[in-house]
Design an enzyme around this catalytic site. Structure first.
Site, PDB file in Angstrom:
ATOM      1  N   GLU A 169       0.830  -1.220   0.000  1.00  0.00           N
ATOM      2  CA  GLU A 169       0.000   0.000   0.000  1.00  0.00           C
ATOM      3  C   GLU A 169       0.859   1.263   0.000  1.00  0.00           C
ATOM      4  O   GLU A 169       0.665   2.161   0.840  1.00  0.00           O
ATOM      5  CB  GLU A 169      -0.967  -0.013   1.189  1.00  0.00           C
ATOM      6  CG  GLU A 169      -2.008  -1.108   1.082  1.00  0.00           C
ATOM      7  CD  GLU A 169      -3.127  -1.031   2.119  1.00  0.00           C
ATOM      8  OE1 GLU A 169      -3.032  -0.240   3.070  1.00  0.00           O
ATOM      9  OE2 GLU A 169      -4.119  -1.782   1.964  1.00  0.00           O
TER      10      GLU A 169
ATOM     11  N   GLU B  90      -5.440  -8.332  -0.706  1.00  0.00           N
ATOM     12  CA  GLU B  90      -6.150  -8.069   0.559  1.00  0.00           C
ATOM     13  C   GLU B  90      -7.601  -7.787   0.220  1.00  0.00           C
ATOM     14  O   GLU B  90      -7.903  -6.813  -0.482  1.00  0.00           O
ATOM     15  CB  GLU B  90      -5.566  -6.870   1.318  1.00  0.00           C
ATOM     16  CG  GLU B  90      -4.253  -7.158   2.009  1.00  0.00           C
ATOM     17  CD  GLU B  90      -3.778  -6.003   2.890  1.00  0.00           C
ATOM     18  OE1 GLU B  90      -4.619  -5.321   3.506  1.00  0.00           O
ATOM     19  OE2 GLU B  90      -2.556  -5.790   2.941  1.00  0.00           O
TER      20      GLU B  90
HETATM   21  O1  AHR Z   1      -5.236  -6.131   6.773  1.00  0.00           O
HETATM   22  C1  AHR Z   1      -5.146  -5.011   7.610  1.00  0.00           C
HETATM   23  C2  AHR Z   1      -4.420  -3.843   6.950  1.00  0.00           C
HETATM   24  O2  AHR Z   1      -5.189  -3.335   5.901  1.00  0.00           O
HETATM   25  C3  AHR Z   1      -3.098  -4.165   6.299  1.00  0.00           C
HETATM   26  O3  AHR Z   1      -2.036  -4.136   7.194  1.00  0.00           O
HETATM   27  C4  AHR Z   1      -2.953  -3.046   5.309  1.00  0.00           C
HETATM   28  O4  AHR Z   1      -2.215  -3.425   4.187  1.00  0.00           O
HETATM   29  C5  AHR Z   1      -4.372  -2.656   4.976  1.00  0.00           C
HETATM   30  O5  AHR Z   1      -4.575  -1.291   5.085  1.00  0.00           O
END
Ligand code: AHR
Length: 504
Positions: A172, A291
């Site tokens: 990110e 994610e």
């Molecule tokens: O999964 C939780 C968080 O969400 C992770 O650390 C991050 O990559 C995202 O913002």
């Protein structure tokens, strides 16, 4: 209400990549400590890993697990997690305002992955660190003995290279919350130089470059265009993330968010094509949606720790969303979207796997149990392997903020030619009406219903907990039938179903 679907054997979207059913484990909260690793637990193996959790991960057939972050990785020193445990430093984790003991590092994660029957996907810190640490980490993990890093790995108990193929170039990096956040140009150049360097070591690595943290980012989708213009030729996948929430307590809007996910994937697929054309490249970069999940139930309770009001606790309860039945429907819709976009989404990781916004929960010293969302993930992972079918769907729908005419019936179909099976995953988003589903089966040999599993009839807010772990469990379905080349089934209001047909 009626919905009609046509499934034709030759109308394929793509062969689904098994990695579509991957997951994510971060050094965050109790994902690692008392999640997968708890040396004193009654089920702990010789490495201190909870066997009850390993069994559940095996049940899910998780093909690949991304590790160790997440936001955590952007200030992580991978060297802290190697060598004798008593010499490993405790560090402050700036992402989650906690302490990190480093009792688990890459060796322990490798042992756990082998026990859980899953492949490792490692993330590199490109936030606080850079190219040199990245190449050292990759050489340590994959390099031959007879060189500095390979010999150090051997001295730490592992002569054989780990052979990790998938590497994420940061996490990110478009997010202002990220340690070492960068502009698209800064990151694109760094990612390209890092990728080139890693490829000089091993050209066969699969490298994943950060795309947008979500499609509401101000920099989306320019971020992807600029980053890919820097590194198109040296990477394999663009990483996307998205979390789903029902803060307004509006189920119809919530369950429509799969349409937003679909548009997000479509936009980035087009951006990839744009850069590919501009570069006159034949190479096809694809998407790693590494994610995704529902995340909002725990936001309020996490505030104190994240604001530092509790100091720097080690492995506190953080992001422990307790999922309800409505969330299980949402996860069913998300997975259907990935199956329908499996032409461009080659990897996807539910975030996360244990305790932290996860399908599996644990109690320290106690039980492990399946959250409501475990089930749609389980059905897709176990039965959703094969060819994704291009279904033609005619369903009544409703207008939502994110899209018009959102179909009440959300469906995907997977043909497993080898296993002689045809599986449908179906969500009825309608709150009050049963829908009569009619699927015309074309080009398939004689079919019969082999398995039919249903989640239905529960209050939307029903949950599975430590004291009541089986409130939401799939029930054997009834009434699905194949006759005259058609599958018919009844879809109760707000329901999820997996219907698996045996083919002759
Ligand atoms: O999964 C939780 C968080 O969400 C992770 O650390 C991050 O990559 C995202 O913002």
């Amino acid at each position: 209400m009626k919905a009609t679907v046509t499934a034709h054997r030759d109308y394929r979207i793509a062969t689904i990549d098994d990695r579509l059913y991957g997951a994510f484990l971060e050094h965050l909260g109790r994902a690692i400590y008392s999640g997968v690793y708890e040396p004193g637990h009654p089920t702990a193996d010789a490495n201190g890993m909870r066997r009850d959790v390993i069994d559940l991960v095996r049940e899910l057939k998780v093909p690949i697990v991304r590790y160790p972050g997440g936001n955590f990785v952007s200030a992580y020193n991978w060297e802290d997690g190697i060598g004798p445990r008593d010499k490993r430093p405790t560090r402050l984790d700036l992402a989650w305002h906690t302490s990190e003991s480093n009792a688990v590092g890459v060796h322990e994660f490798a042992d756990w992955s082998a026990a859980a029957g899953t492949e490792m996907m490692l993330a590199i810190n490109l936030g606080s660190r850079g190219l040199d640490e990245a190449r050292n980490f990759v050489e340590y993990v994959n390099g031959p003995t007879g060189s500095y890093w390979g010999d150090l790995r051997k001295a730490n108990g592992r002569a054989e290279p780990f052979g990790v193929k998938h590497w994420c170039l940061g996490n990110e990096m478009d997010g202002p919350w990220q340690v070492g956040h960068k502009t698209a140009h800064e990151y694109g150049r760094l990612a390209n130089e890092t990728a080139k360097t890693l490829r000089a070591f091993d050209s066969s690595l699969e490298l994943i470059v950060c795309g947008s943290s979500n499609s509401d980012m101000a920099t989306y989708p320019e971020w992807e265009r600029i980053v890919l213009e820097h590194c198109y030729d040296s990477v394999d996948h663009v990483s996307l993330h998205m979390y789903f929430a029902n803060r307004a307590k509006n189920t119809a809007e919530y369950l429509a968010l799969g349409e937003k996910l679909d548009a997000y994937i479509g936009t980035i697929a087009s951006t990839i094509d744009f850069v590919r054309a501009a570069k006159r490249s034949r190479k096809k970069v694809t998407i790693s949606f590494d994610e995704w999940n529902v995340w909002y139930h725990s936001n309020a309770q996490d505030r104190e720790i994240l604001a530092g009001a509790k100091g720097w606790p080690h492995a506190p309860r953080l992001l422990e969303d307790i999922y309800n039945f409505e969330d299980a429907l949402q996860v069913g819709c998300i997975l259907n979207t990935f199956i329908r976009r499996s032409d461009v989404v080659r990897i996807a990781c539910i975030a996360q796997l244990v305790n932290v916004i996860a399908p599996i929960m644990t109690e320290p010293g106690g039980a492990a149990w399946r959250q409501t969302t475990f089930y749609p993930y389980y059905f897709a992972s176990v039965f959703g392997r094969g060819d994704a079918l291009q279904l033609s769907v005619k369903s009544p729908g409703y207008d939502a903020e994110v899209a018009d005419n959102v179909p009440y019936v959300d469906i995907s179909g997977v043909h497993d030619a080898e296993g002689k099976a045809l599986t449908f995953f179906v969500v009825n988003r309608n709150p009050s009406e049963t829908i009569d589903l009619d699927v015309s089966l074309q080009g398939f040999s004689a079919a019969s219903v082999g398995d039919h599993q249903v989640l239905a009839g529960a209050p939307l807010e029903a949950t599975n907990t430590l004291v009541a772990p089986t409130t939401i469990t799939p029930k054997k379905g009834s009434g699905a039938a194949v006759a005259d080349g058609s599958l018919t089934a009844k879809l109760p209001p707000h329901s999820y179903q997996m219907i698996r047909l045996n083919l002759a």
